[in-house]
Each structure stands twice: as C-alpha cells, then as structure tokens.
Motif scaffolding. Structure first.
Motif, PDB file in Angstrom:
ATOM      1  N   ILE A  20       0.655  -1.038  -0.034  1.00  0.00           N
ATOM      2  CA  ILE A  20      -0.104  -0.118   0.157  1.00  0.00           C
ATOM      3  C   ILE A  20       0.923   1.080  -0.166  1.00  0.00           C
ATOM      4  CG2 ILE A  20      -1.661   1.426   1.287  1.00  0.00           C
ATOM      5  CD1 ILE A  20      -2.908  -1.357   2.185  1.00  0.00           C
ATOM      6  N   ALA A  21       1.919   1.281   0.771  1.00  0.00           N
ATOM      7  CA  ALA A  21       2.847   2.396   0.975  1.00  0.00           C
ATOM      8  C   ALA A  21       3.793   2.676  -0.446  1.00  0.00           C
ATOM      9  CB  ALA A  21       3.481   2.266   2.104  1.00  0.00           C
ATOM     10  N   ARG A  22       3.823   1.422  -1.133  1.00  0.00           N
ATOM     11  CA  ARG A  22       4.841   1.496  -2.241  1.00  0.00           C
ATOM     12  C   ARG A  22       4.620   2.670  -3.075  1.00  0.00           C
ATOM     13  NH1 ARG A  22       5.312  -3.613  -5.937  1.00  0.00           N
ATOM     14  NH2 ARG A  22       3.303  -2.957  -6.648  1.00  0.00           N
ATOM     15  N   GLU A  23       3.343   2.514  -3.687  1.00  0.00           N
ATOM     16  CA  GLU A  23       2.967   3.698  -4.831  1.00  0.00           C
ATOM     17  C   GLU A  23       1.446   4.243  -5.042  1.00  0.00           C
ATOM     18  OE1 GLU A  23       2.447   2.257  -9.080  1.00  0.00           O
ATOM     19  OE2 GLU A  23       4.485   1.298  -8.234  1.00  0.00           O
ATOM     20  N   ASN A  24       1.152   5.138  -5.274  1.00  0.00           N
ATOM     21  CA  ASN A  24      -0.288   5.540  -5.304  1.00  0.00           C
ATOM     22  C   ASN A  24      -0.533   5.552  -6.952  1.00  0.00           C
ATOM     23  OD1 ASN A  24      -2.863   6.344  -4.544  1.00  0.00           O
ATOM     24  ND2 ASN A  24      -2.315   8.584  -5.101  1.00  0.00           N
ATOM     25  N   SER A  25      -1.002   4.306  -7.351  1.00  0.00           N
ATOM     26  CA  SER A  25      -1.381   4.305  -8.626  1.00  0.00           C
ATOM     27  C   SER A  25      -2.544   3.146  -8.954  1.00  0.00           C
ATOM     28  CB  SER A  25      -0.086   3.791  -9.547  1.00  0.00           C
ATOM     29  OG  SER A  25       0.152   2.557  -9.112  1.00  0.00           O
ATOM     30  N   LYS A  26      -3.219   3.377 -10.062  1.00  0.00           N
ATOM     31  CA  LYS A  26      -4.194   2.538 -10.251  1.00  0.00           C
ATOM     32  C   LYS A  26      -3.698   1.030 -10.433  1.00  0.00           C
ATOM     33  CE  LYS A  26      -8.053   1.704 -13.659  1.00  0.00           C
ATOM     34  NZ  LYS A  26      -8.645   2.074 -14.792  1.00  0.00           N
ATOM     35  N   ALA A  27      -2.392   1.006 -10.962  1.00  0.00           N
ATOM     36  CA  ALA A  27      -2.007  -0.394 -11.328  1.00  0.00           C
ATOM     37  C   ALA A  27      -1.797  -0.768  -9.897  1.00  0.00           C
ATOM     38  CB  ALA A  27      -0.825  -0.312 -12.034  1.00  0.00           C
ATOM     39  N   ASN A  28      -1.205  -0.306  -9.155  1.00  0.00           N
ATOM     40  CA  ASN A  28      -1.091  -0.788  -7.603  1.00  0.00           C
ATOM     41  C   ASN A  28      -2.271  -1.156  -6.892  1.00  0.00           C
ATOM     42  OD1 ASN A  28       1.185  -1.711  -5.721  1.00  0.00           O
ATOM     43  ND2 ASN A  28       0.089  -0.003  -4.435  1.00  0.00           N
ATOM     44  N   ALA A  29      -3.450  -0.408  -6.878  1.00  0.00           N
ATOM     45  CA  ALA A  29      -4.469  -0.611  -6.517  1.00  0.00           C
ATOM     46  C   ALA A  29      -5.103  -1.991  -6.958  1.00  0.00           C
ATOM     47  CB  ALA A  29      -5.429   0.818  -6.572  1.00  0.00           C
ATOM     48  N   GLU A  30      -5.059  -1.892  -8.134  1.00  0.00           N
ATOM     49  CA  GLU A  30      -5.613  -3.142  -8.950  1.00  0.00           C
ATOM     50  C   GLU A  30      -4.754  -4.469  -8.379  1.00  0.00           C
ATOM     51  OE1 GLU A  30      -5.670  -1.871 -12.903  1.00  0.00           O
ATOM     52  OE2 GLU A  30      -7.712  -1.057 -12.691  1.00  0.00           O
ATOM     53  N   PHE A  31      -3.402  -4.185  -8.255  1.00  0.00           N
ATOM     54  CA  PHE A  31      -2.543  -5.427  -7.882  1.00  0.00           C
ATOM     55  C   PHE A  31      -3.102  -5.948  -6.604  1.00  0.00           C
ATOM     56  CE2 PHE A  31       1.482  -6.741  -5.713  1.00  0.00           C
ATOM     57  CZ  PHE A  31       1.611  -7.768  -6.401  1.00  0.00           C
TER      58      PHE A  31
END
Length: 82
Positions: A20-31
């Motif tokens: 969660i802390a790694r990055e704020n991106s749609k891709a990360n949210a979906e991952f």
C-alpha cells in the motif's frame, strides 16, 4: 500451530502495508485488489488501515477498497453503518 499461523498473518499484514505504501497508482490498487481476491482474510486489514486516517496509507487503502469492492461488493456490507 496457532502461533505459527499468527506469525504468518503478521508477516502478510506487514507485506500488505508495504504494498500500500509503495505507490499511489491505479495499477498498484488493482494489484493489491487481486491479492485480496486470493487472500480475502486480508480485506479487514485494508479496512483497518483506511480507518486509521494516516496519510498517505489511508487514502491509498480507500482506493484499493473502492477498486476491490467493484468485483466483491460483499466486502463492504459489514463496514456500512447500520
């Protein structure tokens, strides 16, 4: 046995927070949403992070919940006010 299970859950919770802390991106949210689909017992941990109101993790957790509950709306029911 229970101690080993608790250790595994604690490790997974720490890994979840790191994602969660790694990055704020749609891709990360979906991952992270995909991880929750495979490990639904982690959903409550994401809700916990959201309600801690700690930036930026809470905002990112909210985005993950938003994305994940599109496919799994039942994950939101128990968190709605009665």
């Amino acid at each position: 046995m229970q101690l080993k299970l608790n250790i595994v859950i604690e490790r997974e919770n720490a890994e979840l927070l790191a994602l969660i802390a790694r990055e704020n991106s749609k891709a990360n949210a979906e991952f992270v949403g995909e991880i929750l689909e495979k490990k639904p017992y982690l959903v409550d941990e994401v809700w916990k992070i959201l309600f801690e109101l700690k930036e930026p993790e809470s905002r990112r957790a909210a985005w993950i919940i938003d994305k994940a509950t599109e496919k799994n709306p039942e994950w939101i029911i128990k968190h709605l006010p009665q």
